[in-house]
Enzyme design. Sequence first.
Site, PDB file in Angstrom:
ATOM      1  N   ARG A 231       0.992  -0.725  -0.243  1.00 27.32           N
ATOM      2  CA  ARG A 231      -0.116   0.071   0.047  1.00 27.32           C
ATOM      3  C   ARG A 231       0.995   1.521  -0.112  1.00 27.32           C
ATOM      4  O   ARG A 231       2.240   1.306   0.538  1.00 27.32           O
ATOM      5  CB  ARG A 231      -0.971  -0.435   1.249  1.00 27.32           C
ATOM      6  CG  ARG A 231      -2.371  -1.079   1.502  1.00 27.32           C
ATOM      7  CD  ARG A 231      -3.628  -0.526   0.021  1.00 27.32           C
ATOM      8  NE  ARG A 231      -4.546  -1.553  -0.252  1.00 27.32           N
ATOM      9  CZ  ARG A 231      -4.097  -2.324  -1.070  1.00 27.32           C
ATOM     10  NH1 ARG A 231      -3.268  -2.797  -2.259  1.00 27.32           N
ATOM     11  NH2 ARG A 231      -5.268  -3.173  -1.322  1.00 27.32           N
ATOM     12  N   GLU A 260      -3.784   7.376  -6.125  1.00 28.09           N
ATOM     13  CA  GLU A 260      -4.283   6.930  -7.209  1.00 28.09           C
ATOM     14  C   GLU A 260      -5.307   7.260  -8.039  1.00 28.09           C
ATOM     15  O   GLU A 260      -6.695   6.969  -7.454  1.00 28.09           O
ATOM     16  CB  GLU A 260      -4.069   5.234  -6.562  1.00 28.09           C
ATOM     17  CG  GLU A 260      -3.742   4.913  -6.446  1.00 28.09           C
ATOM     18  CD  GLU A 260      -2.878   3.308  -5.532  1.00 28.09           C
ATOM     19  OE1 GLU A 260      -3.753   2.511  -6.590  1.00 28.09           O
ATOM     20  OE2 GLU A 260      -1.729   3.214  -6.065  1.00 28.09           O
ATOM     21  N   HIS A 279      -0.322  -0.201  -9.491  1.00 27.57           N
ATOM     22  CA  HIS A 279      -1.264  -0.859  -8.634  1.00 27.57           C
ATOM     23  C   HIS A 279      -1.021  -2.301  -9.973  1.00 27.57           C
ATOM     24  O   HIS A 279      -2.899  -2.696  -9.808  1.00 27.57           O
ATOM     25  CB  HIS A 279      -2.151  -0.356  -8.260  1.00 27.57           C
ATOM     26  CG  HIS A 279      -2.428  -0.847  -6.900  1.00 27.57           C
ATOM     27  ND1 HIS A 279      -2.575   0.048  -5.873  1.00 27.57           N
ATOM     28  CD2 HIS A 279      -2.273  -1.878  -6.101  1.00 27.57           C
ATOM     29  CE1 HIS A 279      -3.142  -0.759  -4.591  1.00 27.57           C
ATOM     30  NE2 HIS A 279      -2.277  -2.026  -4.953  1.00 27.57           N
TER      31      HIS A 279
END
Length: 309
Positions: A231, A260, A279
């Site tokens: 994370r 994000e 990601h």
Amino acid sequence: MTRSVILVTAADLAQPALDLLRDYDVVFAGKAPQPDDLVALARQINPAGIIVRYGKVGADIMDAAPALKVISKHGSGIDVIDQAAAAKRGIAVKAAVGANAAAVAEHAWALILACAKSVPQLHDRMRAGHWDKATHKTIELSGRTLGIVGLGEIGRRVAVIGQAMGMRVLAFDPFARAVPEGVELVELPVLYRNADVVSLHCPLTDENRRMLDRGTLATFKDGAILVNTARGGLIDEAALVEAMAAGKLYAAGLDSFETEPLPSSHPFRDVPQLILSPHIGGVSDAAYVKMGIGAVRNVLDVLEATVAT
């Protein structure tokens, strides 16, 4: 009889997972659902379950859906769900634990190797017409030390691969259920001081948010490599930019970020030794199916138990 509705915060779900929901109506929120849109949609369809792929689910969405019984993450990171709000409302929160473990572990190693071997930089140089064989040396990982923060499904896989690469493996995880043979459990300060490669595989909590700050990064070995496929909130991003600019770290590979998608003006974009991916670590062909099935089964377990009682 009206069928219960399952809301998916995405535009799609693997077909084998959809097949399990044949007794429910499934509504997709789209490719990039915004918070206000999710609230409005939840109010409109009143789902019994939500499968979270993208975006966050907070109290406002829960309150917009009185029938809501379960929120299931399409993956393992439930920090995007307000767990306290869910508990207060009696809503179950579930995760498809381990469904994307192989994919994320592979991506972590892709980033480690890309950092150690300067793969993106050499690729760009080759494309520009250069031949750097006489001037460039890569880092050999065999014989060096890998430090793993978090020994869950993913961290254990990364550890075993590290051992196969001939690395000494240190790990920190006070809650570890299983430790691969040969992996040394140590405290975090020891790991940071001794690891040539530090790879993060822990969940994000209020206690460990920005655990890698200026002070912590200063204790790293000079020339270390940092990889984060967990994370983004685990790292103080401004501190990492400073450490990279000062030459403290050799390189870093990041697959997750505090904000994000990554903003176009983010300073990470201007740091040459930072290797970035969107990601995507857990998004493989196989993981897409396994995460979908795991998320759906979690929903069904809760809803069917509710009906049974």
